[in-house]
Design a protein around this motif. Structure first.
Motif, PDB file in Angstrom:
ATOM      1  N   LYS A  52       0.062 -91.036 -30.529  1.00 46.50           N
ATOM      2  CA  LYS A  52       1.356 -91.374 -31.123  1.00 46.50           C
ATOM      3  C   LYS A  52       2.174 -92.251 -30.184  1.00 46.50           C
ATOM      4  CE  LYS A  52       2.209 -87.460 -34.234  1.00 46.50           C
ATOM      5  NZ  LYS A  52       3.118 -86.318 -34.530  1.00 46.50           N
ATOM      6  N   ALA A  53       2.210 -91.887 -28.916  1.00 48.39           N
ATOM      7  CA  ALA A  53       3.003 -92.650 -27.943  1.00 48.39           C
ATOM      8  C   ALA A  53       2.503 -94.082 -27.844  1.00 48.39           C
ATOM      9  CB  ALA A  53       2.948 -91.971 -26.581  1.00 48.39           C
ATOM     10  N   ALA A  54       1.185 -94.264 -27.832  1.00 44.86           N
ATOM     11  CA  ALA A  54       0.628 -95.612 -27.720  1.00 44.86           C
ATOM     12  C   ALA A  54       0.936 -96.447 -28.952  1.00 44.86           C
ATOM     13  CB  ALA A  54      -0.889 -95.520 -27.504  1.00 44.86           C
ATOM     14  N   VAL A  55       0.758 -95.858 -30.132  1.00 44.00           N
ATOM     15  CA  VAL A  55       1.013 -96.591 -31.381  1.00 44.00           C
ATOM     16  C   VAL A  55       2.490 -96.931 -31.521  1.00 44.00           C
ATOM     17  CG1 VAL A  55       0.985 -96.394 -33.902  1.00 44.00           C
ATOM     18  CG2 VAL A  55      -1.003 -95.671 -32.565  1.00 44.00           C
ATOM     19  N   ARG A  56       3.349 -95.982 -31.179  1.00 43.12           N
ATOM     20  CA  ARG A  56       4.783 -96.242 -31.300  1.00 43.12           C
ATOM     21  C   ARG A  56       5.248 -97.312 -30.323  1.00 43.12           C
ATOM     22  NH1 ARG A  56       8.867 -92.032 -33.478  1.00 43.12           N
ATOM     23  NH2 ARG A  56       9.489 -94.034 -34.335  1.00 43.12           N
ATOM     24  N   ALA A  57       4.632 -97.356 -29.144  1.00 45.76           N
ATOM     25  CA  ALA A  57       4.985 -98.392 -28.172  1.00 45.76           C
ATOM     26  C   ALA A  57       4.626 -99.773 -28.704  1.00 45.76           C
ATOM     27  CB  ALA A  57       4.281 -98.126 -26.850  1.00 45.76           C
ATOM     28  N   VAL A  58       3.441 -99.882 -29.286  1.00 48.43           N
ATOM     29  CA  VAL A  58       3.019-101.175 -29.843  1.00 48.43           C
ATOM     30  C   VAL A  58       3.910-101.574 -31.020  1.00 48.43           C
ATOM     31  CG1 VAL A  58       1.157-102.385 -31.037  1.00 48.43           C
ATOM     32  CG2 VAL A  58       0.634-100.945 -29.067  1.00 48.43           C
ATOM     33  N   LEU A  59       4.085-100.653 -31.970  1.00 47.02           N
ATOM     34  CA  LEU A  59       4.877-100.969 -33.153  1.00 47.02           C
ATOM     35  C   LEU A  59       6.344-101.205 -32.797  1.00 47.02           C
ATOM     36  CD1 LEU A  59       3.369 -98.486 -35.786  1.00 47.02           C
ATOM     37  CD2 LEU A  59       2.916-100.923 -35.501  1.00 47.02           C
ATOM     38  N   GLY A  60       6.849-100.483 -31.802  1.00 55.11           N
ATOM     39  CA  GLY A  60       8.232-100.677 -31.387  1.00 55.11           C
ATOM     40  C   GLY A  60       8.473-102.065 -30.836  1.00 55.11           C
ATOM     41  N   ALA A 117      13.845 -98.714 -23.638  1.00 57.26           N
ATOM     42  CA  ALA A 117      12.717 -99.357 -22.962  1.00 57.26           C
ATOM     43  C   ALA A 117      11.399 -98.694 -23.349  1.00 57.26           C
ATOM     44  CB  ALA A 117      12.913 -99.316 -21.454  1.00 57.26           C
ATOM     45  N   ASP A 118      11.420 -97.379 -23.483  1.00 60.27           N
ATOM     46  CA  ASP A 118      10.211 -96.662 -23.866  1.00 60.27           C
ATOM     47  C   ASP A 118       9.768 -97.034 -25.271  1.00 60.27           C
ATOM     48  OD1 ASP A 118       8.220 -94.422 -23.555  1.00 60.27           O
ATOM     49  OD2 ASP A 118       9.350 -93.649 -25.259  1.00 60.27           O
ATOM     50  N   ARG A 119      10.709 -97.230 -26.174  1.00 68.13           N
ATOM     51  CA  ARG A 119      10.380 -97.492 -27.580  1.00 68.13           C
ATOM     52  C   ARG A 119      10.205 -98.976 -27.889  1.00 68.13           C
ATOM     53  NH1 ARG A 119      11.212 -94.176 -31.766  1.00 68.13           N
ATOM     54  NH2 ARG A 119      10.314 -92.737 -30.236  1.00 68.13           N
ATOM     55  N   TRP A 120      11.066 -99.821 -27.309  1.00 65.84           N
ATOM     56  CA  TRP A 120      11.081-101.236 -27.684  1.00 65.84           C
ATOM     57  C   TRP A 120      10.825-102.191 -26.524  1.00 65.84           C
ATOM     58  CZ3 TRP A 120      15.323 -98.103 -29.433  1.00 65.84           C
ATOM     59  CH2 TRP A 120      15.178 -97.654 -30.745  1.00 65.84           C
ATOM     60  N   GLY A 121      10.396-101.687 -25.392  1.00 68.54           N
ATOM     61  CA  GLY A 121      10.190-102.545 -24.241  1.00 68.54           C
ATOM     62  C   GLY A 121      11.523-102.942 -23.629  1.00 68.54           C
ATOM     63  N   LEU A 166      17.334 -90.748 -30.968  1.00 71.82           N
ATOM     64  CA  LEU A 166      16.237 -90.549 -30.010  1.00 71.82           C
ATOM     65  C   LEU A 166      16.572 -89.432 -29.029  1.00 71.82           C
ATOM     66  CD1 LEU A 166      15.241 -94.241 -29.146  1.00 71.82           C
ATOM     67  CD2 LEU A 166      14.277 -92.736 -30.878  1.00 71.82           C
ATOM     68  N   PRO A 167      15.589 -88.608 -28.690  1.00 74.98           N
ATOM     69  CA  PRO A 167      14.231 -88.539 -29.225  1.00 74.98           C
ATOM     70  C   PRO A 167      14.245 -88.191 -30.712  1.00 74.98           C
ATOM     71  CG  PRO A 167      14.427 -87.264 -27.197  1.00 74.98           C
ATOM     72  CD  PRO A 167      15.815 -87.601 -27.636  1.00 74.98           C
ATOM     73  N   ASP A 168      13.234 -88.667 -31.445  1.00 81.47           N
ATOM     74  CA  ASP A 168      13.225 -88.468 -32.890  1.00 81.47           C
ATOM     75  C   ASP A 168      12.100 -87.553 -33.363  1.00 81.47           C
ATOM     76  OD1 ASP A 168      11.095 -90.143 -32.482  1.00 81.47           O
ATOM     77  OD2 ASP A 168      11.938 -91.843 -33.590  1.00 81.47           O
ATOM     78  N   ASP A 169      11.549 -86.745 -32.444  1.00 83.16           N
ATOM     79  CA  ASP A 169      10.553 -85.762 -32.866  1.00 83.16           C
ATOM     80  C   ASP A 169      11.270 -84.479 -33.254  1.00 83.16           C
ATOM     81  OD1 ASP A 169      10.172 -83.743 -30.246  1.00 83.16           O
ATOM     82  OD2 ASP A 169      10.852 -85.770 -29.762  1.00 83.16           O
ATOM     83  N   ALA A 170      10.656 -83.709 -34.127  1.00 82.87           N
ATOM     84  CA  ALA A 170      11.293 -82.516 -34.669  1.00 82.87           C
ATOM     85  C   ALA A 170      11.620 -81.483 -33.599  1.00 82.87           C
ATOM     86  CB  ALA A 170      10.398 -81.893 -35.737  1.00 82.87           C
ATOM     87  N   ALA A 171      10.865 -81.489 -32.503  1.00 76.40           N
ATOM     88  CA  ALA A 171      11.059 -80.481 -31.463  1.00 76.40           C
ATOM     89  C   ALA A 171      12.194 -80.830 -30.506  1.00 76.40           C
ATOM     90  CB  ALA A 171       9.767 -80.292 -30.668  1.00 76.40           C
TER      91      ALA A 171
END
Length: 226
Positions: A53-61, A83-87, A134-139
């Motif tokens: 998930k982290a890798a895919v979100r980094a690319v898509l972000g 920076a973590d999400r969108w560079g 953010l963070p946007d995970d349920a936990a």
């Protein structure tokens, strides 16, 4: 003598496939809908582990940042999360007022919740809405909110942000909202205002909020959860 590393054609092919897919996705542009993007992303992430998930979100972000609205970030934590999400696409700003001005001019602004109760101003700025947290995970509990002139829609798993000037204790406000059928949690406070997270997508005119505590109250936006 230097020894040339052995070729790994299989891994190279995978990396080239990622590059081709990234170029194609960038060329395709956005969907034009916040809720549509969130629903599609949730389908993409389904069944993935945390590292995937982290890798895919980094690319898509980063693809989103390259093709979407300008980004600004206010506050140290907001800058790290951005920076973590969108560079490194987000322009840092020192003051929340500057970030809100940038949002009114068309940017997306990510602002720390620890940066004084700036979110209370959204009650007087109906053109601006919270569209992400953010963070946007349920936990996790939101630590920074993204504001934009865009209007968020329901995605099937959302958090709504509601402000009140009620002087009641936080627990009593949560209890009152619960009696009205709303699951609420205190998130932040300051300047005589309190910010709560409501479970689900709650519209400003929801009748369950009609008798909510406080004289100055209102929904300031909603954000998807992944």
């Amino acid at each position: 003598m230097l020894t040339e590393p052995p070729a790994d054609e299989e891994r190279l092919a995978l990396e080239q496939a990622v590059a081709v897919a990234a170029r194609a996705r960038l060329a395709a542009g956005g969907r034009g809908s916040l809720d549509g993007d969130a629903i599609a992303l949730r389908a993409v992430l389904g069944g993935m582990g945390p590292a995937e998930k982290a890798a895919v979100r980094a690319v898509l972000g980063r693809l989103e940042a390259a093709a979407g609205r300008p980004l600004v970030a206010c506050g140290a934590l907001a800058q790290v999360l951005a920076a973590d999400r969108w560079g490194l696409a987000a322009r840092p700003l020192a003051e929340a007022d500057q970030a809100l001005t940038a949002a009114r001019e068309g940017a997306r602004a990510l602002i720390d919740l620890s940066t004084r109760p700036w979110w209370g101003r959204l009650l007087a700025l109906p053109m601006l809405k919270v569209i992400a947290a953010l963070p946007d995970d349920a936990a996790g509990s939101p630590r920074a909110l993204m504001v934009s002139t865009e209007t968020p829609g329901p995605t099937g798993d959302d958090r709504t942000f509601w402000v009140t000037d009620s002087a009641w204790p936080d627990a009593r406000i949560v209890e009152a909202l619960g009696q009205a059928g709303l699951a609420a949690e205190f998130l932040a406070g300051g300047g005589g205002l309190k910010l709560f997270v409501l479970t689900g997508y709650v519209q400003a005119e929801d009748p369950r909020l009609a008798g909510a505590p406080g004289g100055l109250t209102g929904v300031i936006g909603a954000a998807p959860v992944f």
